[in-house]
Design a protein around this motif. Structure first.
Motif, PDB file in Angstrom:
ATOM      1  N   LEU A 245       0.831  -1.063  -0.055  1.00  0.00           N
ATOM      2  CA  LEU A 245      -0.014   0.055   0.110  1.00  0.00           C
ATOM      3  C   LEU A 245       0.764   1.445   0.056  1.00  0.00           C
ATOM      4  N   TRP A 246       0.584   2.150  -1.094  1.00  0.00           N
ATOM      5  CA  TRP A 246       1.367   3.250  -1.132  1.00  0.00           C
ATOM      6  C   TRP A 246       0.308   4.677  -0.760  1.00  0.00           C
ATOM      7  N   ARG A 247       0.663   5.274   0.079  1.00  0.00           N
ATOM      8  CA  ARG A 247      -0.282   6.549   0.483  1.00  0.00           C
ATOM      9  C   ARG A 247       0.664   7.783   0.493  1.00  0.00           C
ATOM     10  N   ILE A 254      -2.457   6.052  -3.104  1.00  0.00           N
ATOM     11  CA  ILE A 254      -2.105   6.088  -4.509  1.00  0.00           C
ATOM     12  C   ILE A 254      -1.846   4.778  -5.061  1.00  0.00           C
ATOM     13  N   VAL A 255      -1.443   3.636  -4.365  1.00  0.00           N
ATOM     14  CA  VAL A 255      -1.432   2.340  -5.200  1.00  0.00           C
ATOM     15  C   VAL A 255      -1.792   1.363  -4.089  1.00  0.00           C
ATOM     16  N   ASN A 256      -2.614   0.058  -4.550  1.00  0.00           N
ATOM     17  CA  ASN A 256      -2.960  -0.877  -3.553  1.00  0.00           C
ATOM     18  C   ASN A 256      -2.569  -2.160  -4.523  1.00  0.00           C
ATOM     19  N   GLN A 257      -1.898  -3.166  -3.816  1.00  0.00           N
ATOM     20  CA  GLN A 257      -1.607  -4.376  -4.339  1.00  0.00           C
ATOM     21  C   GLN A 257      -1.668  -5.603  -3.490  1.00  0.00           C
ATOM     22  N   THR A 258      -2.551  -6.486  -3.592  1.00  0.00           N
ATOM     23  CA  THR A 258      -2.701  -7.580  -2.605  1.00  0.00           C
ATOM     24  C   THR A 258      -1.641  -8.673  -2.521  1.00  0.00           C
ATOM     25  N   GLY A 259      -0.937  -8.694  -3.464  1.00  0.00           N
ATOM     26  CA  GLY A 259       0.153  -9.736  -3.844  1.00  0.00           C
ATOM     27  C   GLY A 259       1.079  -9.299  -4.746  1.00  0.00           C
ATOM     28  N   MET A 260       2.260  -9.689  -4.754  1.00  0.00           N
ATOM     29  CA  MET A 260       3.189  -9.308  -5.440  1.00  0.00           C
ATOM     30  C   MET A 260       3.109  -9.805  -6.978  1.00  0.00           C
ATOM     31  N   ASN A 261       2.308 -11.127  -7.085  1.00  0.00           N
ATOM     32  CA  ASN A 261       2.020 -11.752  -8.362  1.00  0.00           C
ATOM     33  C   ASN A 261       0.505 -11.091  -8.921  1.00  0.00           C
ATOM     34  N   VAL A 266      -4.225   1.710  -9.156  1.00  0.00           N
ATOM     35  CA  VAL A 266      -4.096   3.006  -8.833  1.00  0.00           C
ATOM     36  C   VAL A 266      -5.125   3.693  -8.728  1.00  0.00           C
ATOM     37  N   SER A 267      -5.152   4.637  -7.681  1.00  0.00           N
ATOM     38  CA  SER A 267      -6.490   5.670  -7.511  1.00  0.00           C
ATOM     39  C   SER A 267      -6.570   6.543  -8.807  1.00  0.00           C
ATOM     40  N   ASP A 268      -7.915   7.151  -8.794  1.00  0.00           N
ATOM     41  CA  ASP A 268      -7.964   7.843 -10.121  1.00  0.00           C
ATOM     42  C   ASP A 268      -7.209   8.981  -9.829  1.00  0.00           C
ATOM     43  N   GLU A 269      -6.996   9.816  -8.604  1.00  0.00           N
ATOM     44  CA  GLU A 269      -6.207  11.036  -8.778  1.00  0.00           C
ATOM     45  C   GLU A 269      -4.904  10.901  -8.900  1.00  0.00           C
ATOM     46  N   TRP A 270      -4.232   9.469  -8.955  1.00  0.00           N
ATOM     47  CA  TRP A 270      -2.909   9.583  -9.311  1.00  0.00           C
ATOM     48  C   TRP A 270      -2.640   8.761 -10.565  1.00  0.00           C
ATOM     49  N   TYR A 296       5.414  10.458   1.615  1.00  0.00           N
ATOM     50  CA  TYR A 296       5.059   9.227   1.056  1.00  0.00           C
ATOM     51  C   TYR A 296       5.264   7.883   1.887  1.00  0.00           C
ATOM     52  N   THR A 297       4.063   7.282   1.863  1.00  0.00           N
ATOM     53  CA  THR A 297       4.149   6.086   3.089  1.00  0.00           C
ATOM     54  C   THR A 297       3.916   4.808   2.171  1.00  0.00           C
ATOM     55  N   CYS A 298       4.944   3.788   2.378  1.00  0.00           N
ATOM     56  CA  CYS A 298       4.903   2.602   1.701  1.00  0.00           C
ATOM     57  C   CYS A 298       4.772   1.470   2.822  1.00  0.00           C
ATOM     58  N   LYS A 299       3.545   0.683   2.783  1.00  0.00           N
ATOM     59  CA  LYS A 299       3.392  -0.287   3.825  1.00  0.00           C
ATOM     60  C   LYS A 299       3.494  -1.502   3.314  1.00  0.00           C
ATOM     61  N   LEU A 300       4.457  -2.456   3.452  1.00  0.00           N
ATOM     62  CA  LEU A 300       4.343  -3.896   3.214  1.00  0.00           C
ATOM     63  C   LEU A 300       3.893  -4.946   4.381  1.00  0.00           C
TER      64      LEU A 300
END
Length: 363
Positions: A245-247, A254-261, A266-270, A296-300
């Protein structure tokens, strides 16, 4: 019927006095609110009677007699939560199934069996475990907070840094117990301004399970005309099972990904700003302006750990990253040192031969 029950109770008392705990207790660990099996076996025979007791308070947990389960005198704490595998009793299996295990169920249990052949007794120590499923970490101003909830037994929380730091951080930790006897733990760490590129590690453990979360704060300077790659640092770790998750400034996704595969969303505003997300989780942006300056915050995260990276991005036209500045400084210092050495050697040569300077020295 009452006379029969009294006879059974008296007979049970005699058996419990005569039997001894010769084989010790079997250790069993079960997860909070899940199903649990307490093992017990015996030599098969006729007229089987099976008693299960919790030794603390001498509570009747379960009774099997006259080829059926008899629960009229069962302690109310175990109502609708116990059963035997009646189809396996004929094979000498008296194991007890306990569902929805609670912290109050922890303790020592006693299994007593009687047949026409012999009487047997065994003990089970039941340990309840509510694992550290998730550790969360976040930063507000100069305070980093780490917390987790619903844990048993009582957890411990420790802070560490990578690389190790000699700085003394002021931290406060609180532990609270809920009505279900579970533990919630929280700790806050205060640090000074300008502290970057230090990985803060928060570890919560119970002796049976452990989990951790990390946070790193990075300062990044970039030229808006060239675009920028913002790192989501997580060295030497496979990202296959992580959620990304990127915020931006803690409020915009900004970006959300539930798994690297899995393809990231991407959100509309970004959508017009995001170029790509790398396999390591780094975020590639383009066409940035002053509006995109900030945090910018990245959460893994996965089932075992959570990693958070805060990157403070400044956009300066013609700006260089701190790495370039450091390399440039080192190179300039080396050149200055070499020039000083060269001048010194020329001066010594000149003094040795008088005022006439031998330009052949440079050949």
């Amino acid at each position: 019927m009452v006379q029969k029950q009294s006879w059974v109770a008296a007979y049970l008392l005699v058996i419990r006095i005569l039997l001894t705990d010769a084989n010790g207790a079997t250790e069993v660990s079960c997860v909070f609110m899940e199903r649990c099996i307490l093992p017990c076996s015996f030599q098969i025979g006729n007229e089987t009677i099976i008693w299960w007791f919790k030794t603390e308070g001498d509570k009747l947990v379960h009774l099997f007699n006259y080829n059926k389960e008899q629960l009229e005198h069962q302690d109310q704490c175990f109502t609708n939560r116990t059963k035997l595998f009646t189809d396996l009793i004929c094979r000498g299996n008296a194991s007890l199934q306990l569902t929805g295990v609670e912290i109050q169920d922890e303790g020592k249990y006693n299994c007593i069996t009687h047949t026409t052949r012999e009487n047997q007794e065994s003990f089970v120590n039941l340990n309840i475990n509510a694992p550290v499923n998730e550790v969360k970490i976040d930063q507000v101003d100069n305070r980093i907070t780490c917390w987790s909830e619903g844990i048993y037994p009582k957890p411990q929380l420790t802070w560490s840094t990578s690389p190790p730091s000699n700085i003394t951080f002021l931290n406060t930790t609180t532990v609270q117990q809920t009505k279900q006897l579970l533990y919630n733990i929280s700790s806050s760490l205060m640090f000074s301004d300008g502290l970057y590129n230090v990985l803060f590690i928060c570890t919560i453990s119970t002796g049976r399970t452990r989990n951790r979360a990390t946070l790193r704060k990075i300062s990044l300077i970039s030229d808006p005309s060239t675009g920028v790659t913002i790192p989501c640092t997580l060295s030497s770790t496979s990202l296959t099972n992580f959620t990304l998750l990127w915020r931006f400034n803690q409020c915009q996704t900004i970006v959300n990904q539930t798994g690297m595969n899995v393809t990231y969303s991407v959100s509309d505003e970004w959508r017009q700003k995001v170029v790509n997300v790398s396999k390591s989780g780094s975020l590639m942006l383009k066409d940035l302006s002053a509006k995109q300056e900030g945090m910018y915050t990245c959460k893994l995260s996965n089932a075992e750990e959570m990693h958070t990276t805060h990157i403070h991005l400044r956009l300066i036209k013609g700006g260089h990253s701190s790495t370039v500045v450091i390399i440039t400084t080192v190179c300039v210092s080396v050149l200055i040192a070499f020039a000083a050495l060269l001048i010194c050697r020329i001066y010594r040569k000149w003094r040795g031969k008088g005022s006439a300077l031998n330009f052949n020295y440079f050949v």
